[in-house]
Structures are given as C-alpha cells and as structure tokens.
Scaffold this motif. Structure first.
Motif, PDB file in Angstrom:
ATOM      1  N   PHE A 167      22.538 106.794  50.651  1.00  0.00           N
ATOM      2  CA  PHE A 167      21.842 106.464  49.407  1.00  0.00           C
ATOM      3  C   PHE A 167      21.292 107.759  48.814  1.00  0.00           C
ATOM      4  O   PHE A 167      20.514 108.466  49.455  1.00  0.00           O
ATOM      5  N   VAL A 168      21.717 108.077  47.625  1.00  0.00           N
ATOM      6  CA  VAL A 168      21.284 109.332  47.008  1.00  0.00           C
ATOM      7  C   VAL A 168      19.951 109.116  46.279  1.00  0.00           C
ATOM      8  O   VAL A 168      19.818 108.189  45.489  1.00  0.00           O
ATOM      9  N   VAL A 169      19.002 109.977  46.579  1.00  0.00           N
ATOM     10  CA  VAL A 169      17.670 109.801  46.002  1.00  0.00           C
ATOM     11  C   VAL A 169      17.481 110.729  44.804  1.00  0.00           C
ATOM     12  O   VAL A 169      17.822 111.903  44.850  1.00  0.00           O
ATOM     13  N   VAL A 200      21.896  95.870  36.736  1.00  0.00           N
ATOM     14  CA  VAL A 200      23.120  95.703  37.527  1.00  0.00           C
ATOM     15  C   VAL A 200      23.629  97.045  38.047  1.00  0.00           C
ATOM     16  O   VAL A 200      23.623  98.030  37.321  1.00  0.00           O
ATOM     17  N   GLY A 201      24.055  97.046  39.295  1.00  0.00           N
ATOM     18  CA  GLY A 201      24.730  98.216  39.849  1.00  0.00           C
ATOM     19  C   GLY A 201      23.847  99.427  40.061  1.00  0.00           C
ATOM     20  O   GLY A 201      24.326 100.551  40.123  1.00  0.00           O
ATOM     21  N   LEU A 202      22.536  99.205  40.217  1.00  0.00           N
ATOM     22  CA  LEU A 202      21.648 100.358  40.388  1.00  0.00           C
ATOM     23  C   LEU A 202      21.206 100.556  41.841  1.00  0.00           C
ATOM     24  O   LEU A 202      20.381 101.410  42.127  1.00  0.00           O
ATOM     25  N   GLY A 203      21.714  99.731  42.750  1.00  0.00           N
ATOM     26  CA  GLY A 203      21.446  99.990  44.161  1.00  0.00           C
ATOM     27  C   GLY A 203      20.481  99.021  44.845  1.00  0.00           C
ATOM     28  O   GLY A 203      20.014  99.302  45.950  1.00  0.00           O
ATOM     29  N   LYS A 204      20.213  97.884  44.234  1.00  0.00           N
ATOM     30  CA  LYS A 204      19.297  96.917  44.860  1.00  0.00           C
ATOM     31  C   LYS A 204      19.863  96.397  46.185  1.00  0.00           C
ATOM     32  O   LYS A 204      19.201  96.424  47.215  1.00  0.00           O
ATOM     33  N   THR A 205      21.112  95.938  46.122  1.00  0.00           N
ATOM     34  CA  THR A 205      21.738  95.400  47.325  1.00  0.00           C
ATOM     35  C   THR A 205      21.872  96.487  48.389  1.00  0.00           C
ATOM     36  O   THR A 205      21.669  96.254  49.576  1.00  0.00           O
ATOM     37  N   HIS A 206      22.198  97.696  47.926  1.00  0.00           N
ATOM     38  CA  HIS A 206      22.342  98.815  48.858  1.00  0.00           C
ATOM     39  C   HIS A 206      21.022  99.072  49.606  1.00  0.00           C
ATOM     40  O   HIS A 206      20.994  99.111  50.840  1.00  0.00           O
ATOM     41  N   LEU A 207      19.947  99.199  48.857  1.00  0.00           N
ATOM     42  CA  LEU A 207      18.650  99.489  49.491  1.00  0.00           C
ATOM     43  C   LEU A 207      18.213  98.355  50.418  1.00  0.00           C
ATOM     44  O   LEU A 207      17.747  98.589  51.532  1.00  0.00           O
ATOM     45  N   LYS A 332      28.765 112.860  46.856  1.00  0.00           N
ATOM     46  CA  LYS A 332      28.549 112.203  48.155  1.00  0.00           C
ATOM     47  C   LYS A 332      29.633 111.145  48.416  1.00  0.00           C
ATOM     48  O   LYS A 332      30.175 111.058  49.505  1.00  0.00           O
ATOM     49  N   LYS A 333      29.928 110.355  47.390  1.00  0.00           N
ATOM     50  CA  LYS A 333      30.922 109.291  47.569  1.00  0.00           C
ATOM     51  C   LYS A 333      32.303 109.880  47.827  1.00  0.00           C
ATOM     52  O   LYS A 333      33.063 109.333  48.623  1.00  0.00           O
ATOM     53  N   SER A 334      32.634 110.974  47.134  1.00  0.00           N
ATOM     54  CA  SER A 334      33.961 111.541  47.350  1.00  0.00           C
ATOM     55  C   SER A 334      34.059 112.132  48.754  1.00  0.00           C
ATOM     56  O   SER A 334      35.071 111.978  49.428  1.00  0.00           O
ATOM     57  N   ASN A 356      25.574 102.707  35.036  1.00  0.00           N
ATOM     58  CA  ASN A 356      25.193 102.292  36.386  1.00  0.00           C
ATOM     59  C   ASN A 356      26.102 102.878  37.453  1.00  0.00           C
ATOM     60  O   ASN A 356      27.175 103.394  37.164  1.00  0.00           O
ATOM     61  N   VAL A 357      25.624 102.792  38.689  1.00  0.00           N
ATOM     62  CA  VAL A 357      26.318 103.475  39.777  1.00  0.00           C
ATOM     63  C   VAL A 357      27.630 102.770  40.134  1.00  0.00           C
ATOM     64  O   VAL A 357      28.592 103.404  40.530  1.00  0.00           O
ATOM     65  N   ARG A 358      27.647 101.463  39.954  1.00  0.00           N
ATOM     66  CA  ARG A 358      28.880 100.757  40.301  1.00  0.00           C
ATOM     67  C   ARG A 358      30.027 101.234  39.422  1.00  0.00           C
ATOM     68  O   ARG A 358      31.134 101.448  39.896  1.00  0.00           O
ATOM     69  N   GLU A 359      29.748 101.433  38.141  1.00  0.00           N
ATOM     70  CA  GLU A 359      30.790 101.915  37.237  1.00  0.00           C
ATOM     71  C   GLU A 359      31.215 103.329  37.607  1.00  0.00           C
ATOM     72  O   GLU A 359      32.387 103.676  37.545  1.00  0.00           O
ATOM     73  N   LEU A 360      30.240 104.112  37.983  1.00  0.00           N
ATOM     74  CA  LEU A 360      30.503 105.489  38.375  1.00  0.00           C
ATOM     75  C   LEU A 360      31.454 105.505  39.576  1.00  0.00           C
ATOM     76  O   LEU A 360      32.432 106.250  39.609  1.00  0.00           O
ATOM     77  N   GLU A 361      31.153 104.639  40.519  1.00  0.00           N
ATOM     78  CA  GLU A 361      31.979 104.514  41.707  1.00  0.00           C
ATOM     79  C   GLU A 361      33.380 104.040  41.345  1.00  0.00           C
ATOM     80  O   GLU A 361      34.368 104.530  41.888  1.00  0.00           O
ATOM     81  N   GLY A 362      33.440 103.078  40.444  1.00  0.00           N
ATOM     82  CA  GLY A 362      34.725 102.544  39.995  1.00  0.00           C
ATOM     83  C   GLY A 362      35.573 103.660  39.404  1.00  0.00           C
ATOM     84  O   GLY A 362      36.767 103.775  39.699  1.00  0.00           O
TER      85      GLY A 362
HETATM   86  P1  ADP Z   1      22.894  96.148  42.541  1.00  0.00           P
HETATM   87  O1  ADP Z   1      22.686  95.287  43.735  1.00  0.00           O
HETATM   88  O2  ADP Z   1      21.635  96.746  42.009  1.00  0.00           O
HETATM   89  O3  ADP Z   1      23.691  95.490  41.463  1.00  0.00           O
HETATM   90  P2  ADP Z   1      24.418  97.744  44.390  1.00  0.00           P
HETATM   91  O4  ADP Z   1      23.413  97.968  45.431  1.00  0.00           O
HETATM   92  O5  ADP Z   1      25.478  96.745  44.673  1.00  0.00           O
HETATM   93  O6  ADP Z   1      23.755  97.413  42.984  1.00  0.00           O
HETATM   94  O7  ADP Z   1      25.083  99.146  44.019  1.00  0.00           O
HETATM   95  C1  ADP Z   1      26.340  99.266  43.365  1.00  0.00           C
HETATM   96  C2  ADP Z   1      27.128 100.376  44.007  1.00  0.00           C
HETATM   97  O8  ADP Z   1      26.518 101.598  43.713  1.00  0.00           O
HETATM   98  C3  ADP Z   1      27.165 100.255  45.512  1.00  0.00           C
HETATM   99  O9  ADP Z   1      28.436 100.603  45.969  1.00  0.00           O
HETATM  100  C4  ADP Z   1      26.137 101.258  45.991  1.00  0.00           C
HETATM  101  O10 ADP Z   1      26.489 101.824  47.222  1.00  0.00           O
HETATM  102  C5  ADP Z   1      26.167 102.290  44.895  1.00  0.00           C
HETATM  103  N1  ADP Z   1      24.876 102.934  44.695  1.00  0.00           N
HETATM  104  C6  ADP Z   1      23.862 102.515  43.899  1.00  0.00           C
HETATM  105  N2  ADP Z   1      22.834 103.371  43.935  1.00  0.00           N
HETATM  106  C7  ADP Z   1      23.196 104.361  44.771  1.00  0.00           C
HETATM  107  C8  ADP Z   1      22.571 105.558  45.227  1.00  0.00           C
HETATM  108  N3  ADP Z   1      21.355 105.923  44.800  1.00  0.00           N
HETATM  109  N4  ADP Z   1      23.247 106.326  46.096  1.00  0.00           N
HETATM  110  C9  ADP Z   1      24.471 105.996  46.500  1.00  0.00           C
HETATM  111  N5  ADP Z   1      25.129 104.893  46.110  1.00  0.00           N
HETATM  112  C10 ADP Z   1      24.506 104.079  45.257  1.00  0.00           C
END
Ligand code: ADP
Ligand code: MG
Length: 491
Positions: A167-169, A200-207, A332-334, A356-362
């Motif tokens: 998780f990137v801070v 959406v996609g900001l890391g809630k589920t991740h944290l 980090k993801k790469s 959002n991060v999910r799009e970035l990842e996509g």
């Molecule tokens: P949400 O639950 O808020 O919709 P997710 O937790 O599912 O979002 O995050 C979407 C994607 O983005 C996941 O693959 C997650 O790993 C990644 N992600 C979000 N925030 C970060 C972060 N700060 N560092 C690394 N990955 C992140």
C-alpha cells in the motif's frame, strides 16, 4: 487455396483473400499468444502467493482452455482445465479466489467469471485415483506443516493480495493508513469502530484487508464480508431457521470487517440485525472496521442509531492520490508484477489518469499486455496507445451520483431535495426522471436505486421507471429533457 483464387481473379480478389487469410491467421495467432501470455503471467503471480509445494501440486497442472474478453475488457470468461476431478474440486474450492483475483489483475478486467472443467481425455481410473491419493498425501504433509496457513483459503474471506507492504502512502491516505496500522496492532482499543470512507477505487478494500491480514497472521479470528453478502446470508439464515448459527458466526470474532456498508441502506431487517451484531462485538471489545463511500452522516436512509454507532469510534477518509503518489503506485505495481516501467511512462500515465487507483492499475495492466502482445518495449508511444483505450471508457462511466447531481442541477433542486421525503410535484417529477436514468444508464438494481434515493422501496423505483417510460411515448418536452440529460451525462 490461393491457386484457385489466382485462376478466377488474379488481381483484386487474391489480394483481398490473402489479406483476409493473413489477418485471420494473425488474429488467431494473436489470440493464442494472448491466452498463453495471460496464463503465464497469472501463474507467476499465483506462484508468489502460494507455498511452492501447493503451487506445484495444484496450480501447475492446470491449463487455460478458453478466455473471452468482452470488448471493453470489463468482463472476462475464463475456463480452466484441471487434469482430474479431484484436482478440479480441490482447486475450485480452495484456490478459485486467488486465481480469479490474479486474472483480474492481469487482464485488467473487474469481472472474472471462472469456469472449471476436467480434461476431456480422462486418465485411467487407477492412475487418477493414484494421483488423488498422491495429492492428498501432499496436502496432508502440508497441513501438518501448517505452512503460511493464511495463503490457503479459509473462512476469513480475506484477500491475501492486499497488505500494508504494497500500500503506497501519500498525503491522500496518510491518516487512514496510520490509523489502520494502529488498529491492526491493537484490536478493539479506542479506535473502535474504524470507519474508512472514500470514493471508488481509492483503496478502502485494500486497507481493510491489510488490517485483516495483519491481525490474522497474529492469530486473531477475522472475517471480512461485504454488506451485500451480509444481507444475503441473513436472508438465507432467516429462511432456513439458522439465525442462531448466523449470530454465533459473527459474534465470536476478534475482528469483523464490513466492506461497502452503503448497501444495507434501505434494508431494515438487516440494519436491525447488524445493530445487534455491532453491539455484541463492541461490548466484548472486538474490533469492527467499516468501509463506505460516504461519511456516516451522509448515508441517507441509514438508521440514526447506526449512524451514531458508526461515528462513535474514528473515521478516516481516502482522497484521490496526488501526482507523486500516483507515480509511486505505478512503479510499485510494475515491480510487483516483475517488469520495469520507465520514469517518463509512469509520469505520463499518472498525468493522464488522475481519478482513482483502480483505473491507474487498469492502465498499467493494459500497457503491459500491449507490450507483450506486440513484443515491444514499454515506451511513451505504446503508453499513449494504451491510454487512448482507457480514457473513452472513463467518460462512459456514469454513476448514480452523477445522475442525481445532473438532474438536480437541471431542475434547480438540491440533491437533498431530490432524494428526500418531500412529495411536491416539482420534486417528484425530477426524482422519477433521475430514477429512470439510474436504471437505464447504470447497472444498479431497483432495490439499490431505491437505497440511493433516501432508502425508498424498490417498488417506488419500478413505478417511477414505468411512469417515465410511458410518458416518453407522447411527451415531447420530456423526451427532449431526457435526451439533453443523457447527452450531458455522457459528457
Ligand atoms: P475501493 O475499495 O476504495 O474501491 P480498492 O481497495 O479496491 O478500492 O483499490 C482499488 C485498487 O487500487 C486495488 O487493486 C488496490 O490494491 C489499489 N490501490 C488503491 N490504493 C492504493 C495504494 N495507496 N497503494 C497501492 N495500491 C492501491
Ligand atoms: Mg472496495
């Protein structure tokens, strides 16, 4: 085949035909290469997540028999072939979620439909049973060793992919991250409940899963459940007279994580049960972590006593990441996926994709897939191409919130009015239009839409939808209004 064509039409047709044969075989080759590539990449990622013996015994013998990506890459149907029935069942039950999650990462698709089948030429029964015995032996040895048990699917439902280490801070999530770490080290202390909210996609589920994984590794009893699943399980327990089991299951936990609480809006029986579960857990100092797309006070349609409970611990929000954090996330993801991303490309992606991060990842996954598909190095040009296929997709994403906002603006109402209780005609009409648009332009169900409109019943939404559909037949001004709203929404 070419000879025949040459006889009938030496010029035009031959050129066209060879071109089409060439194209077809290219498409075929490309698909094969793509399939192989997706699977190879997935295997290497799955390998990282599992004990090596488990990987060799169960995952390595699998093959990818079919993959169908829909045009937008949103849904993928993946068929996996297992060598025998025993393997098929064991993998499906124990590693299905890891395989699906990994495939989601690799393909960039957020909806993976995983299908398993057994190889068509079954092994002779004796061999197959010997294999099964062998596999059983491997499993029992492993179980005795109890190696890194959290990597094997268990009842906690945690996603092993999400931990603090990846998780990137940044400024956008520093507080939420710090509080989450604190909570994971000390369950049930002052920060109870922890309420994590953000878009959406900001890391809630991740944290939330990171807290869960840390706690679980420390031997705590953890369960993560989406509020939708909570609703479904509650209903089925009620139906089958298993309420006591339902209650016991939740109330013996050290940590309960409810992901996306907003889905219990408008569901009174669930809120009631959740209220009791919450109290029972809180009284015995078990930790509760809740994620939501809004702060408790803004969850219209949520019972007040629950709003109060949710606000009684600590809340932490997640904001969209700033540019530097976006770059850091990409790097980090790469790295995690085993390829290197040039700095200029990371900057380009981070500049263009900022929501959002999910799009970035996509985008990153797509870029990686492009580069292996075309067998070229990742560079600016390829990145531009990969981005082009993402950006239009984003403009297509119409959310219920956007619909509410756009409709409210057009009719000079506040969102509060639009989703509130008042029933004057100048509000009812736009409200029905907004519900109709939500139904038409999003994938939300009637009950979900009802929930988003102040916790209304699904029958109200069905009625609203019907009213508008019928009026559209002969009400020209309405038709114009809807057309202009849709145009604005599609941006
Ligand atoms: P949400 O639950 O808020 O919709 P997710 O937790 O599912 O979002 O995050 C979407 C994607 O983005 C996941 O693959 C997650 O790993 C990644 N992600 C979000 N925030 C970060 C972060 N700060 N560092 C690394 N990955 C992140
Ligand atoms: Mg989530």
């Amino acid at each position: 085949m070419a000879d025949v064509v040459r006889e009938t039409d030496p010029q035009g047709d031959l050129k066209r035909l060879t071109q089409s044969v060439y194209n077809n075989s290219r498409i075929h080759d490309k698909q094969l290469a793509q399939k192989k590539d997706v699977w190879t990449k997935s295997l290497s990622l799955i390998k990282d997540q599992l004990d090596s013996q488990i990987y060799s015994a169960w995952i390595k013998p699998l093959s990818l028999s079919r993959i169908e990506l829909d045009l937008l890459g949103e849904r993928a149907i993946v068929e996996i072939t297992a060598p025998n029935k025993f393997c098929h069942e064991h993998v499906k039950q124990n590693y299905g979620h890891i395989i699906a999650n990994t495939l989601a990462d690799v393909t960039g698709s957020n909806n993976i439909v995983l299908r398993f089948k057994v190889a068509t030429s079954p092994l002779a029964p004796s061999i197959s049973s010997a294999l099964s015995k062998n596999s059983k032996k491997v499993t029992s040895i492993l179980e005795r060793k109890k190696k890194r048990a959290y990597l094997v699917k268990d009842s906690s439902n945690l996603n092993p992919k999400y931990h603090f280490g990846n998780f990137v801070v940044g400024a956008c999530n520093q507080f939420a991250h710090a509080v989450s770490m604190r909570v994971s080290e000390n369950l049930g202390s002052n920060y109870n409940p922890l309420f994590i909210y953000g878009g959406v996609g900001l890391g809630k589920t991740h944290l939330a899963n990171a807290i869960g994984n840390t706690s679980r590794a420390a031997g705590k009893k953890v369960l993560v459940i989406s509020s939708e699943t909570f609703v479904n399980e509650l209903i089925s327990s009620l139906r089958s007279n298993k309420m006591q089991e339902f209650k016991d299951r939740f109330r013996s936990l050290d940590l309960l994580i409810i992901d996306d609480i907003q889905f219990i809006i408008g569901k009174e029986r669930t809120q009631e049960e959740f209220f009791h579960t919450f109290n029972a857990l809180h009284n015995r100092h078990s930790q509760i972590v809740i994620t939501s797309d809004k702060v408790p006070q803004d969850l219209t349609g949520l019972e007040e006593r629950l709003q109060t409970r949710f606000s009684s611990g600590i809340s932490a929000d997640l904001q969209a990441p700033d540019f530097e954090t976006r770059v850091a996330i990409l790097i980090k993801k790469s790295e995690a996926q085993g390829f290197s991303l040039p700095d200029d490309v990371a900057r380009l992606l981070a500049e263009k994709i900022d929501s959002n991060v999910r799009e970035l990842e996509g985008a990153l996954n797509r870029l990686h897939a492009y580069s292996s598909l075309h067998n070229t190095q990742i560079g600016i040009e390829l990145a531009e191409e990969a981005i082009r296929s993402i950006i239009p997709e984003r403009t297509r994403e119409i959310t219920t919130e956007l619909i509410q906002k756009t409709v409210a603006e057009k009719y000079n109402l506040s969102i509060k009015d639009l989703i509130g209780k008042r029933r004057t005609q100048h509000i009812i009409y736009p409200r029905q239009i907004a519900m109709y648009l939500c139904r038409r332009l999003t994938t939300c169900s009637y009950p979900e839409i009802g929930g988003l409109f102040g916790g209304r019943d699904h029958s109200t939404v069905i009625h609203a939808n019907k009213v508008i559909v019928e009026k559209l037949n002969n009400d020209i001004p309405l038709k114009k209004d809807i057309e202009s709203l849709e145009k604005r929404l599609k941006g």
